[in-house]
Enzyme design. Sequence first.
Site, PDB file in Angstrom:
ATOM      1  N   TYR A 132       8.543  86.881  40.763  1.00  0.00           N
ATOM      2  CA  TYR A 132       7.565  87.981  40.754  1.00  0.00           C
ATOM      3  C   TYR A 132       6.136  87.463  40.965  1.00  0.00           C
ATOM      4  CZ  TYR A 132       4.625  91.644  38.601  1.00  0.00           C
ATOM      5  OH  TYR A 132       3.647  92.557  38.322  1.00  0.00           O
ATOM      6  N   ILE A 133       5.675  86.596  40.090  1.00  0.00           N
ATOM      7  CA  ILE A 133       4.291  86.127  40.223  1.00  0.00           C
ATOM      8  C   ILE A 133       4.174  85.152  41.399  1.00  0.00           C
ATOM      9  CG2 ILE A 133       2.336  85.056  39.048  1.00  0.00           C
ATOM     10  CD1 ILE A 133       3.578  85.924  36.372  1.00  0.00           C
ATOM     11  N   PHE A 159       5.392  77.726  38.738  1.00  0.00           N
ATOM     12  CA  PHE A 159       5.853  78.979  38.112  1.00  0.00           C
ATOM     13  C   PHE A 159       7.309  78.888  37.660  1.00  0.00           C
ATOM     14  CE2 PHE A 159       2.702  80.571  41.271  1.00  0.00           C
ATOM     15  CZ  PHE A 159       1.881  81.291  40.427  1.00  0.00           C
ATOM     16  N   TYR A 163      10.843  80.314  23.993  1.00  0.00           N
ATOM     17  CA  TYR A 163      10.090  80.456  25.244  1.00  0.00           C
ATOM     18  C   TYR A 163       8.644  79.986  25.056  1.00  0.00           C
ATOM     19  CZ  TYR A 163       7.291  82.715  28.826  1.00  0.00           C
ATOM     20  OH  TYR A 163       6.372  82.957  29.825  1.00  0.00           O
ATOM     21  N   LYS A 181       6.406  76.419  26.558  1.00  0.00           N
ATOM     22  CA  LYS A 181       5.120  76.445  27.260  1.00  0.00           C
ATOM     23  C   LYS A 181       4.069  75.676  26.470  1.00  0.00           C
ATOM     24  CE  LYS A 181       6.406  79.045  30.749  1.00  0.00           C
ATOM     25  NZ  LYS A 181       6.204  78.727  32.167  1.00  0.00           N
ATOM     26  N   LEU A 193       8.109  96.734  30.454  1.00  0.00           N
ATOM     27  CA  LEU A 193       7.818  98.140  30.156  1.00  0.00           C
ATOM     28  C   LEU A 193       7.458  98.981  31.385  1.00  0.00           C
ATOM     29  CD1 LEU A 193       7.342 100.412  28.116  1.00  0.00           C
ATOM     30  CD2 LEU A 193       5.003  99.551  27.832  1.00  0.00           C
ATOM     31  N   GLY A 199      10.749  89.577  17.695  1.00  0.00           N
ATOM     32  CA  GLY A 199       9.759  88.680  18.295  1.00  0.00           C
ATOM     33  C   GLY A 199       8.574  89.369  18.935  1.00  0.00           C
TER      34      GLY A 199
HETATM   35  N1  UFG Z   1       8.900  97.789  25.487  1.00  0.00           N
HETATM   36  C1  UFG Z   1       9.562  98.941  25.095  1.00  0.00           C
HETATM   37  N2  UFG Z   1      10.678  99.297  25.785  1.00  0.00           N
HETATM   38  C2  UFG Z   1      11.160  98.582  26.844  1.00  0.00           C
HETATM   39  C3  UFG Z   1      10.472  97.419  27.240  1.00  0.00           C
HETATM   40  C4  UFG Z   1       9.346  97.047  26.535  1.00  0.00           C
HETATM   41  O1  UFG Z   1       9.169  99.625  24.143  1.00  0.00           O
HETATM   42  O2  UFG Z   1      12.193  98.959  27.413  1.00  0.00           O
HETATM   43  C5  UFG Z   1       7.690  97.398  24.759  1.00  0.00           C
HETATM   44  C6  UFG Z   1       7.833  96.029  24.107  1.00  0.00           C
HETATM   45  O3  UFG Z   1       8.410  96.166  22.829  1.00  0.00           O
HETATM   46  C7  UFG Z   1       6.378  95.572  24.080  1.00  0.00           C
HETATM   47  C8  UFG Z   1       5.760  96.200  25.320  1.00  0.00           C
HETATM   48  O4  UFG Z   1       6.651  97.280  25.668  1.00  0.00           O
HETATM   49  O5  UFG Z   1       5.742  96.072  22.960  1.00  0.00           O
HETATM   50  C9  UFG Z   1       5.661  95.252  26.494  1.00  0.00           C
HETATM   51  O6  UFG Z   1       6.936  94.652  26.682  1.00  0.00           O
HETATM   52  P1  UFG Z   1       7.291  93.772  27.968  1.00  0.00           P
HETATM   53  O7  UFG Z   1       8.724  93.377  27.807  1.00  0.00           O
HETATM   54  O8  UFG Z   1       6.879  94.499  29.191  1.00  0.00           O
HETATM   55  O9  UFG Z   1       6.344  92.510  27.834  1.00  0.00           O
HETATM   56  P2  UFG Z   1       6.174  91.480  26.609  1.00  0.00           P
HETATM   57  O10 UFG Z   1       4.857  91.788  25.978  1.00  0.00           O
HETATM   58  O11 UFG Z   1       7.344  91.456  25.718  1.00  0.00           O
HETATM   59  O12 UFG Z   1       6.246  90.092  27.367  1.00  0.00           O
HETATM   60  C10 UFG Z   1       5.179  89.535  28.067  1.00  0.00           C
HETATM   61  C11 UFG Z   1       5.748  88.606  29.144  1.00  0.00           C
HETATM   62  C12 UFG Z   1       6.456  87.429  28.503  1.00  0.00           C
HETATM   63  C13 UFG Z   1       5.511  86.758  27.546  1.00  0.00           C
HETATM   64  C14 UFG Z   1       4.996  87.743  26.533  1.00  0.00           C
HETATM   65  C15 UFG Z   1       3.996  87.102  25.623  1.00  0.00           C
HETATM   66  O13 UFG Z   1       6.645  89.304  29.977  1.00  0.00           O
HETATM   67  O14 UFG Z   1       6.865  86.520  29.493  1.00  0.00           O
HETATM   68  O15 UFG Z   1       4.366  88.832  27.189  1.00  0.00           O
HETATM   69  O16 UFG Z   1       4.351  87.423  24.312  1.00  0.00           O
HETATM   70  F1  UFG Z   1       6.114  85.772  26.876  1.00  0.00           F
END
Ligand code: UFG
Length: 326
Positions: free
Chosen positions: A11-12, A72, A140, A144, A189, A283
């Site tokens: 992606y990135i 990446f 993860y 990093k 999300l 997490g």
């Molecule tokens: N969320 C939902 N439903 C979903 C998917 C996500 O409610 O189906 C919420 C998650 O709980 C979170 C927010 O939407 O609160 C964002 O979630 P993402 O999965 O889109 O992204 P993250 O914040 O979990 O993850 C991102 C990067 C990771 C990185 C992380 C740092 O994708 O690679 O930030 O903590 F590690």
Amino acid sequence: MKVLVTGGAGYIGSHMVRMLDELGYAVVTFDDLSAGFRDAVLGGEFVQGSLHDKAALSALFGAYQFDAVVHFAGSIAVGESVRDPAKYYQNNLVGTLNLFDAMRAHAVNKLVFSSTAAIFGEPQYVPIDEQHPQLPINPYGMTKWVTERILRDYDAAYGLRSVALRYFNAAGAAPDAALGERHDPETHLIPLALRAAKGELHELTVFGADYDTADGTCIRDYIHIEDLCDAHVLALQHLASGGESRAYNLGNGQGYSVKEVIQVAERVSGKKVPVQYGPRRAGDPPRLVADAGKIRKDWNWTPRFAALEQIVEHAWQWEIKTDIKG
Ligand code: UFG
């Protein structure tokens, strides 16, 4: 400048490859296609291979005289890293050490590294600046964080100059919708909310509405993929001009809750996002917002697409196009 992009089919990475190619860099993508897509590599040369294949790395560095590497390639899902830490330590640490060995053997001493907000763990305060304590809470983030520590030692001992960029939530797509977010399975999300709006996904599950935030859902700092790539170009320029090693937090400095993201997805798509409320996802910190003041000040990094509306609009254009393609 000849640049190796590991994970350039992801992606990135794919947005980075296209940008570097358009800016006139000679780009070579190295990707094993375990998570990336060959047809996402829109410029430069492509070499299929794995960071676990030392012979392939040696051949790659022997064939091209790289000036710098943008790294990446790696595994990126927090939840999966808790269930299968071996995969993360193998891919993100062993693979990365193999890459660094090949760089040393071929005297390539400039690196831009994909780091993450996950190195900070549970935020002790927000926005998170570079001084924030680093206490990763999942494998993860640990991989990093360890890599950043390795980079310090390799700089001191071998003169490897690096810029680590700690991304907050990378999001959006190319403004012309030629590239966008593609993960399989998708866990993020914004694409999931838009797929729910399109009817491709039955409903979006919101992971927890009982957090200590204004509306009870988690707050994140979404940064447009092209703004993120701009920062990598600045990092390459810094290293090319003899700059020393650095680490920067990279986000917009503005947090949006899951509910706010859903509202924006509904406005942009003109459709309802069907939602169900589920339990918290393991997490997930309640709030992650970057203080990107340092990179703004040092390099005058300025986001071109800071508004969440615009990030989601670009993601939506990509989702629609993907739909048309079938
Ligand atoms: N969320 C939902 N439903 C979903 C998917 C996500 O409610 O189906 C919420 C998650 O709980 C979170 C927010 O939407 O609160 C964002 O979630 P993402 O999965 O889109 O992204 P993250 O914040 O979990 O993850 C991102 C990067 C990771 C990185 C992380 C740092 O994708 O690679 O930030 O903590 F590690």
